[in-house]
Design a protein around this motif. Structure first.
Motif, PDB file in Angstrom:
ATOM      1  N   LEU A 334       0.820  -1.202   0.000  1.00  0.00           N
ATOM      2  CA  LEU A 334       0.000   0.000   0.000  1.00  0.00           C
ATOM      3  C   LEU A 334       0.862   1.264   0.000  1.00  0.00           C
ATOM      4  CD1 LEU A 334      -2.849   1.153   0.092  1.00  0.00           C
ATOM      5  CD2 LEU A 334      -2.760   1.006   2.591  1.00  0.00           C
ATOM      6  N   ALA A 335       2.031   1.212   0.633  1.00  0.00           N
ATOM      7  CA  ALA A 335       2.914   2.389   0.645  1.00  0.00           C
ATOM      8  C   ALA A 335       3.397   2.721  -0.762  1.00  0.00           C
ATOM      9  CB  ALA A 335       4.106   2.134   1.571  1.00  0.00           C
ATOM     10  N   ALA A 336       3.748   1.690  -1.544  1.00  0.00           N
ATOM     11  CA  ALA A 336       4.185   1.926  -2.921  1.00  0.00           C
ATOM     12  C   ALA A 336       3.029   2.440  -3.774  1.00  0.00           C
ATOM     13  CB  ALA A 336       4.750   0.641  -3.513  1.00  0.00           C
ATOM     14  N   LEU A 337       1.825   1.917  -3.531  1.00  0.00           N
ATOM     15  CA  LEU A 337       0.658   2.376  -4.282  1.00  0.00           C
ATOM     16  C   LEU A 337       0.375   3.848  -3.979  1.00  0.00           C
ATOM     17  CD1 LEU A 337      -1.519   1.265  -6.222  1.00  0.00           C
ATOM     18  CD2 LEU A 337      -2.950   0.864  -4.210  1.00  0.00           C
ATOM     19  N   ALA A 338       0.449   4.226  -2.701  1.00  0.00           N
ATOM     20  CA  ALA A 338       0.238   5.633  -2.345  1.00  0.00           C
ATOM     21  C   ALA A 338       1.322   6.524  -2.944  1.00  0.00           C
ATOM     22  CB  ALA A 338       0.217   5.780  -0.820  1.00  0.00           C
ATOM     23  N   GLU A 339       2.534   6.014  -3.035  1.00  0.00           N
ATOM     24  CA  GLU A 339       3.638   6.798  -3.595  1.00  0.00           C
ATOM     25  C   GLU A 339       3.389   7.127  -5.062  1.00  0.00           C
ATOM     26  OE1 GLU A 339       8.533   6.649  -3.894  1.00  0.00           O
ATOM     27  OE2 GLU A 339       7.387   4.896  -3.231  1.00  0.00           O
ATOM     28  N   THR A 340       2.843   6.176  -5.829  1.00  0.00           N
ATOM     29  CA  THR A 340       2.570   6.445  -7.249  1.00  0.00           C
ATOM     30  C   THR A 340       1.512   7.546  -7.414  1.00  0.00           C
ATOM     31  OG1 THR A 340       0.911   4.687  -7.328  1.00  0.00           O
ATOM     32  CG2 THR A 340       3.165   4.080  -7.858  1.00  0.00           C
ATOM     33  N   VAL A 341       0.482   7.522  -6.529  1.00  0.00           N
ATOM     34  CA  VAL A 341      -0.551   8.560  -6.617  1.00  0.00           C
ATOM     35  C   VAL A 341       0.021   9.915  -6.221  1.00  0.00           C
ATOM     36  CG1 VAL A 341      -2.819   9.283  -5.774  1.00  0.00           C
ATOM     37  CG2 VAL A 341      -2.346   6.853  -6.148  1.00  0.00           C
ATOM     38  N   VAL A 342       0.850   9.945  -5.190  1.00  0.00           N
ATOM     39  CA  VAL A 342       1.473  11.208  -4.767  1.00  0.00           C
ATOM     40  C   VAL A 342       2.342  11.772  -5.886  1.00  0.00           C
ATOM     41  CG1 VAL A 342       3.156  12.191  -3.163  1.00  0.00           C
ATOM     42  CG2 VAL A 342       1.343  10.701  -2.307  1.00  0.00           C
ATOM     43  N   GLU A 343       3.099  10.904  -6.557  1.00  0.00           N
ATOM     44  CA  GLU A 343       3.956  11.370  -7.646  1.00  0.00           C
ATOM     45  C   GLU A 343       3.129  11.932  -8.800  1.00  0.00           C
ATOM     46  OE1 GLU A 343       6.334   8.043  -8.653  1.00  0.00           O
ATOM     47  OE2 GLU A 343       7.729   8.280  -6.966  1.00  0.00           O
ATOM     48  N   GLU A 344       1.940  11.341  -9.072  1.00  0.00           N
ATOM     49  CA  GLU A 344       1.082  11.872 -10.140  1.00  0.00           C
ATOM     50  C   GLU A 344       0.699  13.321  -9.859  1.00  0.00           C
ATOM     51  OE1 GLU A 344      -2.316   9.433 -10.659  1.00  0.00           O
ATOM     52  OE2 GLU A 344      -1.177   7.604 -11.130  1.00  0.00           O
ATOM     53  N   TYR A 345       0.260  13.597  -8.632  1.00  0.00           N
ATOM     54  CA  TYR A 345      -0.157  14.967  -8.301  1.00  0.00           C
ATOM     55  C   TYR A 345       1.045  15.904  -8.197  1.00  0.00           C
ATOM     56  CZ  TYR A 345      -5.018  13.706  -7.515  1.00  0.00           C
ATOM     57  OH  TYR A 345      -6.321  13.321  -7.700  1.00  0.00           O
ATOM     58  N   ALA A 346       2.177  15.369  -7.731  1.00  0.00           N
ATOM     59  CA  ALA A 346       3.384  16.214  -7.655  1.00  0.00           C
ATOM     60  C   ALA A 346       3.839  16.616  -9.051  1.00  0.00           C
ATOM     61  CB  ALA A 346       4.495  15.466  -6.919  1.00  0.00           C
ATOM     62  N   ASP A 347       3.743  15.709 -10.016  1.00  0.00           N
ATOM     63  CA  ASP A 347       4.135  16.040 -11.390  1.00  0.00           C
ATOM     64  C   ASP A 347       3.231  17.118 -11.990  1.00  0.00           C
ATOM     65  OD1 ASP A 347       6.141  14.195 -11.207  1.00  0.00           O
ATOM     66  OD2 ASP A 347       5.031  12.577 -12.199  1.00  0.00           O
ATOM     67  N   ARG A 348       1.979  17.197 -11.503  1.00  0.00           N
ATOM     68  CA  ARG A 348       1.064  18.223 -12.002  1.00  0.00           C
ATOM     69  C   ARG A 348       1.221  19.539 -11.252  1.00  0.00           C
ATOM     70  NH1 ARG A 348      -4.421  14.594 -11.753  1.00  0.00           N
ATOM     71  NH2 ARG A 348      -3.682  12.823 -13.012  1.00  0.00           N
ATOM     72  N   GLY A 349       2.183  19.591 -10.333  1.00  0.00           N
ATOM     73  CA  GLY A 349       2.420  20.823  -9.598  1.00  0.00           C
ATOM     74  C   GLY A 349       1.717  20.896  -8.265  1.00  0.00           C
ATOM     75  N   GLY A 350       1.116  19.819  -7.819  1.00  0.00           N
ATOM     76  CA  GLY A 350       0.416  19.834  -6.545  1.00  0.00           C
ATOM     77  C   GLY A 350       1.387  19.822  -5.369  1.00  0.00           C
ATOM     78  N   ASP A 351       1.014  20.513  -4.297  1.00  0.00           N
ATOM     79  CA  ASP A 351       1.833  20.562  -3.082  1.00  0.00           C
ATOM     80  C   ASP A 351       1.464  19.347  -2.216  1.00  0.00           C
ATOM     81  OD1 ASP A 351       3.335  21.139  -0.887  1.00  0.00           O
ATOM     82  OD2 ASP A 351       2.418  23.095  -0.452  1.00  0.00           O
ATOM     83  N   VAL A 352       2.058  18.227  -2.507  1.00  0.00           N
ATOM     84  CA  VAL A 352       1.744  16.975  -1.814  1.00  0.00           C
ATOM     85  C   VAL A 352       3.043  16.318  -1.389  1.00  0.00           C
ATOM     86  CG1 VAL A 352       1.632  15.769  -4.036  1.00  0.00           C
ATOM     87  CG2 VAL A 352       0.557  14.754  -2.023  1.00  0.00           C
ATOM     88  N   ARG A 353       3.026  15.731  -0.205  1.00  0.00           N
ATOM     89  CA  ARG A 353       4.224  15.106   0.339  1.00  0.00           C
ATOM     90  C   ARG A 353       3.846  13.795   1.030  1.00  0.00           C
ATOM     91  NH1 ARG A 353       5.422  18.871   3.277  1.00  0.00           N
ATOM     92  NH2 ARG A 353       4.937  18.096   5.373  1.00  0.00           N
ATOM     93  N   LEU A 354       4.672  12.764   0.834  1.00  0.00           N
ATOM     94  CA  LEU A 354       4.453  11.449   1.433  1.00  0.00           C
ATOM     95  C   LEU A 354       5.495  11.208   2.515  1.00  0.00           C
ATOM     96  CD1 LEU A 354       3.043   8.628   1.488  1.00  0.00           C
ATOM     97  CD2 LEU A 354       4.729   7.891  -0.227  1.00  0.00           C
ATOM     98  N   ALA A 355       5.039  10.933   3.718  1.00  0.00           N
ATOM     99  CA  ALA A 355       5.953  10.604   4.814  1.00  0.00           C
ATOM    100  C   ALA A 355       6.570   9.239   4.570  1.00  0.00           C
ATOM    101  CB  ALA A 355       5.211  10.624   6.145  1.00  0.00           C
ATOM    102  N   GLU A 356       7.836   9.102   4.941  1.00  0.00           N
ATOM    103  CA  GLU A 356       8.537   7.839   4.725  1.00  0.00           C
ATOM    104  C   GLU A 356       7.903   6.755   5.586  1.00  0.00           C
ATOM    105  OE1 GLU A 356      11.192   5.418   2.825  1.00  0.00           O
ATOM    106  OE2 GLU A 356      10.838   7.569   2.485  1.00  0.00           O
ATOM    107  N   PRO A 357       7.343   5.695   4.970  1.00  0.00           N
ATOM    108  CA  PRO A 357       6.714   4.641   5.774  1.00  0.00           C
ATOM    109  C   PRO A 357       7.767   3.791   6.481  1.00  0.00           C
ATOM    110  CG  PRO A 357       6.685   4.041   3.459  1.00  0.00           C
ATOM    111  CD  PRO A 357       7.252   5.448   3.525  1.00  0.00           C
ATOM    112  N   ASP A 358       7.365   3.178   7.552  1.00  0.00           N
ATOM    113  CA  ASP A 358       8.245   2.298   8.322  1.00  0.00           C
ATOM    114  C   ASP A 358       8.208   0.906   7.697  1.00  0.00           C
ATOM    115  OD1 ASP A 358       9.910   1.192  10.160  1.00  0.00           O
ATOM    116  OD2 ASP A 358       8.435   1.141  11.791  1.00  0.00           O
ATOM    117  N   GLY A 359       8.911   0.756   6.566  1.00  0.00           N
ATOM    118  CA  GLY A 359       8.925  -0.521   5.867  1.00  0.00           C
ATOM    119  C   GLY A 359       7.724  -0.664   4.954  1.00  0.00           C
TER     120      GLY A 359
END
Length: 488
Positions: A334-359
């Motif tokens: 699920l952490a990798a899945l959330a990372e792909t969605v965060v990167e999509e919005y970040a590429d569009r210029g969105g102010d979004v940040r993903l906290a480093e998951p614990d594994g």
């Protein structure tokens, strides 16, 4: 049915089997209490009858024997004649009976009078009273010596009587003779046998009853599980009809209802597919035609309107088909899945940040649907809160995605309404500022299809308000009982 008080409700079983067994146990307890009362009363009456029979026999024998002694010694003074008659027999002789003490026993007195008549002795009156053993007059007590102490020597550990019967009878001459007899105490083994009998009865009745009730309610448990796991996918076999006749009828009715619901959902999917095809085709044709419009501003407005209509149509079709999703459950990070969605919005210029998951955060889910839910939640955070902070974690039995924004939040009374279709926090119907109003509805439907939840909560800022909104997507880490349960 009226509800039990809260103090009793904690101890009342919640299952049907438990309530049946408890009801039977209470009925047995009531019956055994009544049985105990009857048995103890019978033992008491037997002990009283035994003591009265012993005392009555003593008086009858003494009266008949005394008459013979009285005839042989008529020249003696009257008082001496009485003492001579009953000396050494623990019998009191006098012009009046002993003072009335204790509890009268008229039934026992009547029995002694009838027994005296059968023995040829005519008592004018008979009185019987139950008294404490210490209240028995001295001249009526058991004689001392070797014969009197025989029972004490034979049973030194036996419980001593605490009660006695005082029996008084009036002779034909008007004189009263009285004696006392100890009432045997209740034996402790009798109470022990009654308790053992109760335990045996409980085992003999409750164990088979619990077994039968468990077997009878097994179809109910299967029906509950099937109802909770119902997906309207049409792939489940009808539930087997078993158990008593009324349960069989209930299962048959449920199977028929499930078949009708599945058929209705199938018809709805066919209709929505046709509507989607019929609407998207002319929208695509319109998109081609607007390319011939010379005014660039007007052409862009037309294109935006067409895109908005296509987006709304896609959202409606996705929401309507969630209950019959054909996507299989897969073990996914699920952490990798959330990372792909965060990167999509970040590429569009969105102010979004993903906290480093614990594994890695692994769970059984449908990646495409969960990605759509994350897009809706993160997209809402960026629209209404300017920025989004995403974190993924694992908790007991579940995985959690938390999205925080810095927006104004939502009125607490309106939070639940935000999950309704076409409900929006932004009052305008502009899709650019408020969306279609289906994002949260779709996200919750996807979560429920996985056996999870979506929740919203306001965060307090420095002055106690306006601290932003937190959205949480919680999914079970293990697959639900049946895949695909959700809104149909």
């Amino acid at each position: 049915m009226r509800r039990l008080p809260q103090s009793l409700g904690r101890f009342w079983p919640r299952t049907l089997v438990g309530q049946i067994v408890l009801a039977a146990a209470l009925a047995l307890a009531l019956a055994q209490a009544f049985n105990f009362a009857l048995l103890l009363r019978g033992i008491e009456q037997q002990a009283m009858a035994q003591a009265s029979a012993f005392a009555g026999s003593r008086l009858i024998f003494a009266a008949s024997d005394g008459d013979r002694l009285g005839q042989a010694g008529q020249d003696r003074p009257r008082g001496r004649r009485g003492r001579a008659r009953f000396a050494g027999r623990s019998i009191s002789d006098g012009d009046a009976p002993p003072p009335e003490t204790g509890r009268p026993q008229p039934e026992l007195a009547l029995r002694i009078a009838e027994a005296a008549k059968e023995g040829g002795v005519d008592f004018r009156s008979v009185r019987v009273a139950l008294v404490d053993r210490n209240d028995v007059p001295v001249d009526m007590r058991r004689r001392a010596g070797r014969r009197g102490a025989l029972r004490d020597r034979m049973q030194p550990e036996a419980e001593r009587p605490t009660r006695s019967l005082i029996v008084s009878a009036q002779l034909a001459s008007g004189r009263w003779i009285s004696t006392a007899a100890s009432v045997p105490p209740r034996r402790a083994p009798v109470i022990g046998w009654l308790i053992l009998q109760t335990l045996i009865l409980y085992l003999a009745v409750l164990l088979p009853l619990a077994f039968i009730a468990h077997r009878v309610t097994r179809p109910l448990r299967a029906l509950t599980g099937r109802a909770n796991a119902f997906t309207a996918s049409g792939t489940d076999e009808p539930l087997r009809e078993e158990g008593p006749e009324d349960l069989r009828e209930l299962i048959a009715a449920f199977n028929a209802m499930a078949a009708r619901v599945t058929a209705l959902i199938g018809e709805k999917d066919v209709m929505l597919g046709a509507i989607g095809h019929d609407l998207k085709t002319p929208l695509a044709a319109l998109r081609v035609r607007i390319e011939s419009v010379d005014d660039d501003v007007e052409r862009d407005r037309m294109a935006d309107s067409i895109d908005e209509m296509v987006g709304i149509l896609d959202d409606i079709l996705i929401l309507a088909r969630l209950g019959r999703s054909g996507e299989e459950m897969r073990r996914t990070d699920l952490a990798a899945l959330a990372e792909t969605v965060v990167e999509e919005y970040a590429d569009r210029g969105g102010d979004v940040r993903l906290a480093e998951p614990d594994g890695s955060v692994i769970a059984d889910l449908r990646p495409v649907l969960v990605r759509r839910a994350l897009r809706n939640l993160i997209g809402n955070a960026l629209k209404y809160g300017a920025r989004a902070r995403v974190s993924v974690s694992r908790e007991a039995g579940s995985v959690l995605v938390r999205i925080e924004d810095d927006g104004p939040g939502i009125d607490p009374s309106m939070i639940e309404a935000m999950f309704e279709p076409f409900a929006r926090a932004e009052a305008s119907r502009n899709r650019a500022t408020g969306g279609s109003g289906l994002g949260l509805t779709i996200a919750r439907a996807i979560a429920r299809a996985h056996g999870g939840t979506v929740s919203l909560e306001n965060r307090a800022g420095e002055n106690g308000a306006g601290g932003g909104l937190t959205a949480e997507l919680r999914l079970p880490s293990e697959p639900p009982l049946a895949a695909g349960g959700g809104n149909a």
